[in-house]
Design an enzyme around this catalytic site. Structure first.
Site, PDB file in Angstrom:
ATOM      1  N   CYS A  84       9.383 -20.774  41.613  1.00 29.95           N
ATOM      2  CA  CYS A  84       9.098 -20.735  43.057  1.00 29.95           C
ATOM      3  C   CYS A  84       7.948 -21.336  43.027  1.00 29.95           C
ATOM      4  O   CYS A  84       7.686 -22.735  44.344  1.00 29.95           O
ATOM      5  CB  CYS A  84       9.214 -19.507  44.599  1.00 29.95           C
ATOM      6  N   HIS A 144       5.465 -21.250  49.521  1.00 27.74           N
ATOM      7  CA  HIS A 144       6.246 -20.281  48.818  1.00 27.74           C
ATOM      8  C   HIS A 144       6.071 -18.888  49.458  1.00 27.74           C
ATOM      9  O   HIS A 144       7.088 -18.024  49.096  1.00 27.74           O
ATOM     10  CB  HIS A 144       4.511 -19.978  47.601  1.00 27.74           C
TER      11      HIS A 144
END
Length: 502
Positions: A84, A144
């Protein structure tokens, strides 16, 4: 008479000049008015099982299908990192991980800072629109966690955690065979929870975006919407599970000895003891349960996407909005012996990428390999904004209009320092930091079961693919890390302070 003529001439010049100024102002205002809005949708951990791409196990995705009919679907798009944090940092900066050193997770506010020479003055994707007169808004997981401070004019904020959570986990304790405190604890679990959609964070994020689409604006807008599902835990209400009767659920292709020809570094990266193994899932009968839960989560996110598309179509912005939908990486559901993203193989690096908007083809699919790194320059071109010279990706606008432009395209994924994969139309080449490699011939082996890197017949092809690897490999950024994976902890420590690697 002469005086009158002069006065008349002067008056006429002033009048015409005034008219020209007014016309110029109107033209400028008109030009600003026709700049398209941007709806930027990020979906967490979504692989290519959706209807417009793989249509796995008769997945129910009417709104992904609908978006595909509205524009262009890239069926072979790859992320720049199969994790991610670095994947999203790459999309938002327009830079490769090998040039920023962001190989692991990094706090949103630490991506751009004086200590990182590559990112210290970078302009994030939403900021580029802000600097060109757009009103920027965002909610949910876009970077994120959410976004660095002040990136958006209007922020709906982050969604904390990946809940809601039941009082106790249903199946997986999160530690697996790992040692508590060493490998960390995964959120991985699966089951029907909560009772209804309104309790899901993505429901609230969609509502926030829908309300923004109902407003009036004095400038074009950039609206970012980050969905949390299908990130683990695979919890959604029961009605989404009901779409997939257990006896009708398929599992991905599987080869028991699939890891036998993988180099040591690849095996270390794939060592994820906190995650369920495929062998465990097969022996305990949980494999279909996990796939069923993942499909249920896809259908839930599809529903929330549909609500947002409905709101856009009912708004005054329906005909002047560019839509991009993407995911930060794929997700393995038993392939290569685990349930996780992490890896340089196809099912970890490949993810959906879709565009729709004014003057784009409708219902078109492009199978050429492309990169998520291209999102930034593509949106700039689609919006009529100046190109950003720091972008390392290439705009996909030409490819969307001209099929011949994708004939030589390729995609690079990086996972840690000096570990890369190159995906071309027919091949995937992986090279690890110690020089060991994997090669898969997709024309014969779409499941990537047979590593042919040591076969003499592919020697020339490997040299061609190696030439595409990044030439720059900077050391780990000090703020970037991935403590869940011992290999990356060790690599960062080992390479810290090393000079630039070329």
């Amino acid at each position: 008479m002469k005086s009158f003529s002069s006065l008349f001439l002067l008056t006429s010049v002033v009048f015409l000049a005034s008219c020209n100024l007014q016309t110029g102002a109107k033209n400028a205002a008109s030009e600003a008015a026709i700049k398209p809005n941007v709806l930027f949708i990020a979906v967490d951990d979504l692989n290519n099982m959706i209807g417009p791409i793989d249509n796995f196990s008769n997945v129910k995705t009417p709104n992904f299908d609908r978006l595909a009919q509205m524009g262009v679907t890239f069926t072979n798009a790859h992320v720049q990192a199969p994790l991610c944090g670095p994947s999203r940092a790459s999309v938002m900066t327009g830079l490769r991980p090998s040039n920023t050193g962001i190989y692991g997770m990094v706090p949103d506010n630490k991506i751009r800072r004086p200590e990182n020479p590559t990112t210290k003055d970078i302009v994030f994707l939403p900021e580029q629109f802000k600097h060109n007169g757009y009103h920027t808004m965002g909610i949910g997981k876009l970077f994120h966690v959410h976004a660095p401070d002040s990136v958006f004019d209007e922020s709906g904020g982050r969604v904390k955690g990946f809940g809601p959570y039941p009082k106790e986990r249903f199946v997986w304790d999160g530690f697996g065979k790992g040692i508590k405190g060493v490998h960390g604890r995964t959120s991985t679990d699966w089951g029907a929870f909560p009772e209804n959609d309104s309790l899901m964070p993505d429901y609230k994020s969609a509502n926030w975006a829908i309300e923004r689409l109902q407003r009036d604006y004095d400038a074009p807008f950039f609206l970012g919407l980050g969905f949390l599902r299908v990130h683990v835990p695979l919890y959604v209400p029961q009605k989404w599970f009901d779409l997939y009767p257990f006896d009708k659920v398929d599992t991905p292709p599987y080869k028991a000895d699939d890891l036998n020809d993988i180099p040591s570094v690849g095996l270390q990266i794939n060592d994820l003891p906190m995650m369920p193994t495929t062998t465990w899932a097969k022996e305990t009968g949980h494999w279909k349960e996990i796939v069923q839960a993942y499909l249920a989560c896809i259908s839930y996110v599809d529903h929330e996407l549909g609500r947002v598309l409905d709101a856009l179509e009912e708004s005054k912005y329906a005909n002047n909005t560019v839509i991009v939908l993407w995911s930060d990486h794929g997700y393995r559901l038993g392939e290569k012996e685990t349930f996780a993203k992490h890896g340089l193989w196809e099912t970890a690096t490949k993810a959906p990428l879709m565009f729709a908007g004014p003057n784009l083809p409708k219902g078109k699919k492009i199978d050429a390999p492309v990169e998520m790194l291209s999102i930034y320059p593509t949106l700039l071109e689609l919006s009529g904004l100046p190109a950003y010279d720091r972008n390392e990706g290439k705009s996909l606008v030409g490819m969307m209009h001209d099929d011949s432009e994708g004939t030589d395209s390729y995609a690079i994924t990086t996972y840690g320092m000096h570990n890369h994969s190159v995906r071309t139309t027919n091949f995937r080449y992986i090279q690890y930091e110690d020089g060991t490699a994997e090669l898969y011939d997709h024309s014969k082996d779409p499941n990537e079961w047979y590593n042919v890197a040591n076969k003499l017949e592919y020697k020339e092809k490997i040299e061609d693919l190696k030439a595409l690897l990044p030439k720059t490999n900077v050391t780990w950024d000090a703020e970037s890390m991935y403590k869940f994976q011992p290999y990356f902890v060790e690599q960062k420590k080992r390479t810290s302070g090393m000079p630039l690697q070329l």
